[in-house]
Design an enzyme around this catalytic site. Structure first.
Site, short mmCIF file in Angstrom:
data_model
loop_
_atom_site.label_atom_id
_atom_site.label_comp_id
_atom_site.label_asym_id
_atom_site.label_seq_id
_atom_site.Cartn_x
_atom_site.Cartn_y
_atom_site.Cartn_z
N GLU A 300 0.84 -1.22 0.00
CA GLU A 300 0.00 0.00 0.00
C GLU A 300 0.87 1.26 0.00
O GLU A 300 0.53 2.25 -0.63
CB GLU A 300 -0.94 0.01 1.21
CG GLU A 300 -1.92 -1.15 1.26
CD GLU A 300 -2.76 -1.29 0.00
OE1 GLU A 300 -3.17 -0.27 -0.55
OE2 GLU A 300 -2.96 -2.43 -0.44
N TRP A 303 1.69 1.84 -3.45
CA TRP A 303 0.60 2.51 -4.20
C TRP A 303 0.72 4.02 -4.05
O TRP A 303 0.52 4.79 -4.99
CB TRP A 303 -0.79 2.07 -3.67
CG TRP A 303 -1.38 0.88 -4.37
CD1 TRP A 303 -1.48 -0.37 -3.86
CD2 TRP A 303 -1.95 0.84 -5.69
NE1 TRP A 303 -2.09 -1.19 -4.78
CE2 TRP A 303 -2.39 -0.48 -5.91
CE3 TRP A 303 -2.14 1.78 -6.70
CZ2 TRP A 303 -3.00 -0.88 -7.09
CZ3 TRP A 303 -2.75 1.39 -7.89
CH2 TRP A 303 -3.16 0.08 -8.08
N TRP A 332 -21.64 12.17 -19.26
CA TRP A 332 -22.02 12.10 -17.84
C TRP A 332 -23.45 12.60 -17.67
O TRP A 332 -23.91 13.46 -18.43
CB TRP A 332 -21.05 12.94 -16.99
CG TRP A 332 -19.61 12.55 -17.13
CD1 TRP A 332 -18.63 13.25 -17.76
CD2 TRP A 332 -18.98 11.35 -16.64
NE1 TRP A 332 -17.43 12.57 -17.69
CE2 TRP A 332 -17.62 11.39 -17.01
CE3 TRP A 332 -19.42 10.23 -15.92
CZ2 TRP A 332 -16.70 10.39 -16.69
CZ3 TRP A 332 -18.51 9.23 -15.61
CH2 TRP A 332 -17.17 9.31 -15.99
N ASN A 367 -10.92 2.36 2.95
CA ASN A 367 -10.53 2.23 1.53
C ASN A 367 -11.52 1.43 0.70
O ASN A 367 -11.87 1.82 -0.42
CB ASN A 367 -9.14 1.60 1.44
CG ASN A 367 -8.70 1.44 -0.01
OD1 ASN A 367 -8.62 2.41 -0.74
ND2 ASN A 367 -8.46 0.19 -0.42
N TRP A 385 -16.41 11.91 -12.55
CA TRP A 385 -15.52 11.58 -11.42
C TRP A 385 -14.93 12.84 -10.77
O TRP A 385 -14.60 12.84 -9.60
CB TRP A 385 -14.39 10.64 -11.89
CG TRP A 385 -13.56 11.20 -13.01
CD1 TRP A 385 -13.81 11.11 -14.34
CD2 TRP A 385 -12.34 11.96 -12.91
NE1 TRP A 385 -12.84 11.75 -15.08
CE2 TRP A 385 -11.92 12.27 -14.22
CE3 TRP A 385 -11.56 12.39 -11.85
CZ2 TRP A 385 -10.76 13.01 -14.50
CZ3 TRP A 385 -10.41 13.12 -12.11
CH2 TRP A 385 -10.02 13.42 -13.42
N TRP A 408 -9.85 8.05 -7.71
CA TRP A 408 -11.05 8.37 -8.49
C TRP A 408 -10.93 7.93 -9.94
O TRP A 408 -11.87 7.37 -10.51
CB TRP A 408 -11.37 9.88 -8.39
CG TRP A 408 -12.16 10.14 -7.15
CD1 TRP A 408 -11.67 10.54 -5.94
CD2 TRP A 408 -13.56 9.89 -6.97
NE1 TRP A 408 -12.70 10.59 -5.02
CE2 TRP A 408 -13.86 10.21 -5.63
CE3 TRP A 408 -14.59 9.46 -7.80
CZ2 TRP A 408 -15.15 10.09 -5.09
CZ3 TRP A 408 -15.88 9.35 -7.28
CH2 TRP A 408 -16.15 9.65 -5.94
C1 FAD Z 1 -11.67 7.15 -4.53
C2 FAD Z 1 -10.47 7.09 -3.61
C3 FAD Z 1 -9.96 8.26 -3.07
C4 FAD Z 1 -8.84 8.22 -2.22
N1 FAD Z 1 -8.36 9.40 -1.69
C5 FAD Z 1 -7.26 9.38 -0.90
C6 FAD Z 1 -6.74 10.58 -0.35
O1 FAD Z 1 -7.21 11.69 -0.62
N2 FAD Z 1 -5.66 10.49 0.48
C7 FAD Z 1 -5.08 9.28 0.78
O2 FAD Z 1 -4.10 9.25 1.55
N3 FAD Z 1 -5.55 8.15 0.26
C8 FAD Z 1 -6.62 8.14 -0.56
N4 FAD Z 1 -7.12 6.97 -1.05
C9 FAD Z 1 -6.39 5.71 -0.79
C10 FAD Z 1 -6.82 4.93 0.47
O3 FAD Z 1 -8.19 4.77 0.49
C11 FAD Z 1 -6.36 5.59 1.78
O4 FAD Z 1 -4.99 5.88 1.70
C12 FAD Z 1 -6.57 4.65 2.97
O5 FAD Z 1 -7.92 4.31 3.09
C13 FAD Z 1 -6.09 5.32 4.24
O6 FAD Z 1 -6.35 4.54 5.35
P1 FAD Z 1 -5.17 3.89 6.20
O7 FAD Z 1 -4.18 4.95 6.56
O8 FAD Z 1 -5.77 3.12 7.30
O9 FAD Z 1 -4.50 2.94 5.14
P2 FAD Z 1 -3.63 1.58 5.25
O10 FAD Z 1 -4.44 0.51 4.65
O11 FAD Z 1 -3.16 1.38 6.65
O12 FAD Z 1 -2.43 1.88 4.30
C14 FAD Z 1 -1.24 2.57 4.75
C15 FAD Z 1 -0.98 3.77 3.90
O13 FAD Z 1 -0.74 3.37 2.55
C16 FAD Z 1 -1.25 4.37 1.67
N5 FAD Z 1 -2.32 3.79 0.86
C17 FAD Z 1 -3.15 2.79 1.17
N6 FAD Z 1 -3.98 2.50 0.13
C18 FAD Z 1 -3.66 3.38 -0.84
C19 FAD Z 1 -4.15 3.60 -2.15
N7 FAD Z 1 -5.14 2.86 -2.69
N8 FAD Z 1 -3.62 4.60 -2.88
C20 FAD Z 1 -2.61 5.36 -2.39
N9 FAD Z 1 -2.09 5.18 -1.14
C21 FAD Z 1 -2.61 4.20 -0.39
C22 FAD Z 1 -1.82 5.48 2.54
O14 FAD Z 1 -0.83 6.47 2.70
C23 FAD Z 1 -2.13 4.75 3.84
O15 FAD Z 1 -2.15 5.61 4.95
C24 FAD Z 1 -8.23 6.98 -1.92
C25 FAD Z 1 -8.75 5.81 -2.48
C26 FAD Z 1 -9.87 5.86 -3.31
C27 FAD Z 1 -10.40 4.58 -3.90
#
Ligand code: FAD
Length: 487
Positions: A300, A303, A332, A367, A385, A408
């Protein structure tokens, strides 16, 4: 120290890197300047123009207040300057540098286009007075642009990016940097300066920021999030105790199975190196293999790297353009009423409504649910979107341009490594699979408190809960046709 230092007086410009530990710019200044101070510049007009909403700004300012205490304990002065827009920063920075007699500026690089332009203009403005500027890699583990295909191009698909990242950088140790040591306190920095076009530049003292746009509650939290570096470190430590179960638990919104570190990573109260270091330490320095939970979590973090690399490689992503130009032609629906019901959590689809209410109440969304509500908006409601992206920026305490745009565009099938357009999440199946007993739904949708069994996912007609806004099967077909028409 004074005799050996490369620079006499340094200035560290902090932005979304609000911590003293493992802060590259701060570390560089401490190592190379006889004296140094820190500056933070608020640009509320630009923040607003960039859709950075109140939760994000309030959390950022609350983290700044925490940081102010840590800097004061180390006798490091913090200047606070409020301007309106990024465009005013270069001239103001030049005045500050001249008036403080600073001979070098350090900052950690930021990557969205506006931030890059602002930083380039600051570099140019200071070049005129022969003050060097050093932008350090800090927000990501490796500099954007450094993970490329054999022909030197940016990756467009995550899995090969991840493979290349691990093979190129997987051996690096990501040792966090120490916080700067306490200074003697006898350096002479002015208490305030006049800066044209701004309020005075203030050398803050603990408590001075109190009241500045701080939307904190009695416990000092922003929508329940404790700000600052210490809170971030506690959260990382707590998460390290459950990280092994991450892969199995991370998809269930009723369970606290993810780290919830995103607000801290995005305001910089914790660094991605500190996160990677913890996980690698627990996994014998392995990015893959070892504990499935740890390897999955490290994935993650990759990502996050991937999406940041993409905004640098493809600046059009910062101009509200889809990565796939042909998707600009999607017809849209423009249904404003549907958008409103989605944003209020009143679609009549329980999992979507619960998720949107979680966002409203906590500034964060799980997420799995971000994917579900984004698919629902862009596919079932066929709403652009960019409307959802903007709404999330406004509401998320962890809003980050790169990850949000990436998420998105993934969900809308307009991005680089997007879900194929014919893959449309069925919110009812997602609900049954990931919130089987409906615990999450009941937490956020009190109207459904008494609904039992499978009906929680698709309740019968009720007086105080709306019927579903659309038929998911029909609207799925409509979305697929809208995308297929582009071919
Ligand atoms: C539509 C959409 C919008 C999103 N907007 C954001 C946003 O504005 N800011 C944001 O930080 N994340 C965003 N995410 C990614 C992800 O949902 C969040 O990072 C995550 O839910 C944060 O929770 P956590 O810290 O418990 O993540 P964990 O699951 O504990 O993951 C650890 C860290 O990994 C990174 N990470 C995890 N998943 C992703 C991912 N899919 N993409 C990029 N980084 C990731 C984050 O920095 C996160 O804190 C988005 C995802 C989607 C589908």
């Amino acid at each position: 120290m004074r005799g050996k230092a490369a620079f006499r007086r340094g200035l560290v410009w902090l932005r979304n890197d609000l911590r003293v530990h493992d802060n590259t710019a701060l570390h560089r200044a401490a190592a190379s300047c006889a004296e140094f101070a820190v500056i933070f510049i608020a640009c509320p007009k630009t923040w607003q123009d960039q859709d950075e909403g109140e939760p994000l700004v309030a959390f950022r300012m609350a983290c700044l207040r925490e940081l102010q205490e840590s800097l004061a304990q180390r006798n490091i002065p913090l200047y606070f300057l409020e301007l309106g827009e990024f465009g005013q920063v270069p001239a103001a920075m030049r005045q500050v540098v001249e008036k403080l007699g600073v001979d070098v500026l350090f900052a950690n690089a930021e990557y969205p286009l506006n931030e890059q332009r602002r930083d380039g203009a600051v570099r140019d403005a200071l070049k005129e007075i022969e003050v060097p500027v050093e932008y350090c890699t800090d927000r990501t583990l490796v500099p954007p642009g450094s993970v490329t295909t054999a022909s030197g191009e940016a990756y467009k698909v995550f899995t090969p990016f991840k493979r290349a990242f691990i093979s190129q950088f997987g051996g690096d140790s990501y040792q966090p940097l120490p916080a700067p040591r306490k200074r003697s306190g006898d350096e002479e920095w002015p208490a305030w300066l006049e800066v044209e076009g701004s309020h005075n530049l203030v050398q803050t003292i603990p408590g001075r920021l109190r009241g500045y746009k701080l939307d904190v509650d009695k416990r000092g939290t922003v929508l329940g999030w404790q700000p600052g570096e210490k809170a971030a470190a506690r959260r990382l430590k707590a998460f390290s105790g459950i990280i092994d179960g991450y892969e199995d638990e991370r998809d269930y919104p009723a369970i606290d199975g993810t780290s919830r570190l995103s607000p801290y990573l995005n305001s910089g109260a914790i660094s991605v190196r500190q996160c990677a270091h913890m996980a690698l330490d627990y996994n014998n320095d392995r990015w893959s293999g070892g504990s499935d939970g740890i390897a999955c979590w490290l994935g993650e973090l990759i990502w996050r790297e991937f999406y940041t690399h993409l905004v640098v490689a493809y600046p059009r992503l910062c101009r509200h353009q889809p990565f796939k130009p042909e998707t600009e032609g999607v017809a849209w629906s423009g249904d404003e009423l549907a958008f409103r019901r989605w944003s209020l959590g009143e679609t009549g689809v329980p999992i979507v409504d619960a998720a949107m209410r979680q966002l409203e109440q906590t500034g964060w969304m799980h997420n799995r649910l971000r994917m579900v509500v984004a698919s629902f908006l862009t596919k079932n409601l066929l709403i652009d979107w960019r409307q959802g992206e903007r709404y999330f920026m406004n509401k998320l305490v962890d809003a980050d341009f790169a990850s949000n745009n990436g998420g998105w565009q993934w969900a809308a099938s307009t991005g680089t490594d997007a879900a194929p357009y014919f893959r449309v999440f069925n919110p009812y199946s997602q609900s049954k699979k990931f919130d089987r007993d409906g615990d999450f739904i009941r937490r956020y949708v009190p109207e459904l408190q008494s609904v039992r069994g499978d009906e929680i996912h698709c309740p019968p007609r009720m007086s105080d809960y709306p019927p579903p806004i659309c038929d998911v099967k029909e609207t799925r077909k409509r979305a697929i046709e809208a995308f297929a028409d582009l071919k």
